[in-house]
Design an enzyme around this catalytic site. Sequence first.
Site, PDB file in Angstrom:
ATOM      1  N   HIS A 131      12.310  18.643 -65.386  1.00  0.00           N
ATOM      2  CA  HIS A 131      11.883  17.257 -64.962  1.00  0.00           C
ATOM      3  C   HIS A 131      12.720  16.720 -63.879  1.00  0.00           C
ATOM      4  CE1 HIS A 131       9.006  17.748 -68.181  1.00  0.00           C
ATOM      5  NE2 HIS A 131       9.841  17.382 -69.227  1.00  0.00           N
ATOM      6  N   HIS A 205       4.944  11.344 -68.810  1.00  0.00           N
ATOM      7  CA  HIS A 205       5.451  12.085 -70.059  1.00  0.00           C
ATOM      8  C   HIS A 205       5.226  10.989 -71.120  1.00  0.00           C
ATOM      9  CE1 HIS A 205       7.810  14.411 -72.504  1.00  0.00           C
ATOM     10  NE2 HIS A 205       8.052  15.336 -71.509  1.00  0.00           N
ATOM     11  N   GLU A 340       0.920  16.488 -70.555  1.00  0.00           N
ATOM     12  CA  GLU A 340       1.309  16.468 -69.148  1.00  0.00           C
ATOM     13  C   GLU A 340       0.626  17.208 -68.325  1.00  0.00           C
ATOM     14  OE1 GLU A 340       5.788  17.427 -69.735  1.00  0.00           O
ATOM     15  OE2 GLU A 340       5.422  17.275 -71.802  1.00  0.00           O
TER      16      GLU A 340
END
Length: 375
Positions: A131, A205, A340
Site C-alpha cells: 500500500h 480501502h 479494492e
Amino acid sequence: MKLTVTSTLALLLILSGCSQGRKEERKVERQAFGQTADGTPVELYTLTNSKGVRVAITNYGGIVVSLFTPDRNGNLGDIVLGFDRLEDYLQRHPYFGCIIGRYGNRIGKGRFTLDGVEYKLAQNNGENHLHGGLVGFDKKVWKAREFVDAEGQRLELRYTSPDSEEGYPGNLDVTVTYSLNEQNQLRIDYLATTDKPTIVNLTNHSYFNLAGEGDILGHLLRLNADYFTPVDAGLIPTGELRPVKGTPFDFTEPTPIGARIEQDDEQLRFGRGYDHNFVLRGGGGSLAEAAEVYEPKTGRVLRVLTTEPGVQFYTGNFLDGSLRGKYGRVYYRRTGFCLETQHFPDSPNKPNFPSTVLRPGQAYRSTTIYEFSAR
Ligand code: GLA
C-alpha cells in the site's frame, strides 16, 4: 458561531426529520477536522444528494470517514468502518477508507525493475511492500477543492508525490475526485501523470458493513470473476490465474461471505480468510460491474463498477478487536469487508499480468463506482 444546546437539539431534530425520506438539498459542506502532528490543518467535506445519501471525506489520506445510505425502509445508516476524530486516523490503523498509493497492494520483496533499472521500495509488510510504503497516500494531506456541477457533489483532491518518495521513480501528479450523484452512486476518478517512467496502482480501502454492525459473514457476495490469483504464504501472487470453479473462491452466484470461509483450503489459510485478487470478466479498460453485495437484514445493496482488471476481496481478517471506532463500536475480526479495485498485486514483477507502468506523456486513469440501493 456558538450553538446553544437547544439550537443544537433543534438542528438534530431537523436533520433526523430530513433522513425520513424528505427531500434534501444537494450540497457540499466543509468543516475543520483538526490538524496533523506538524500543525497542518485538515478539513472534513460532507457531500449530500437530494435522496439524503451523504458521504464525509477528509483531505487527510482522502479518507471516507462516514457514508450514510438508506435501508429497505428508508432509514439511513453508516455503512463504512472508521473513526470520529482525526487523532484516531493519525495513529496506526488498517487503512480505513483511505486512498492507497502509489501502489495499492503488495510488491514482492519491495523490489522491481523498470527499463533495466532496479528500484527498492520500503519493506513495510514482512519482506514485502504494501500500500505505497511507510508514508503512503493514505497519510498525506491533499489539496482540496469542493464544488457542485451536473455530475453531482464533488471533492477534488490533489497531491504531487516527489521523485523517489518511498523509493518510486518520477514526480507523480495525482488527482482523485469523489462525486456523489442523484443515482446514489459514489464515483471515484483517479488521474496521474509522471515525468519519469514509473509504476502506479491507485485504489480506495473502504471497509463496508451494510448492516452497520456485527460481522459481515451473512452478506451475500456476487463477483464477476471466473479466475483469481492464488498467493504464497506472504500473500504475493504466484503468477497463476486459477479458475474459481469448484473452490471457495467461486462467487459467480450470490453466496454468503461466511459460507466457505473456514474451509480447509491452503489459500484461505494463507489469507486467514479472503484476502485475494479476483480477475474481473470485463478485463479492465472500460467501466464494468465487478461485484454486488446484498445484506439480507437491512436489504442494503452495494454494487461496484470499475475500469480496473482486478479487485482485492478482503474480509477484515486482521481486525482483532483492538480498535474502537465510530459509535463506540469495536472492530472485531470480519466486521468489515473491502473490495479494492486494482491492477493485480506484484504486477511489476509479473510479466503476464496487465502492466502498471506509466510513462511521461501518458495519463493513468481509473474509475470506480460504488452504487447504493436497497431491496
Ligand atoms: C489489504 C491487504 C490485507 C491487509 C489490509 C490492511 O487489503 O490485502 O492483507 O494488509 O490491506 O490490514
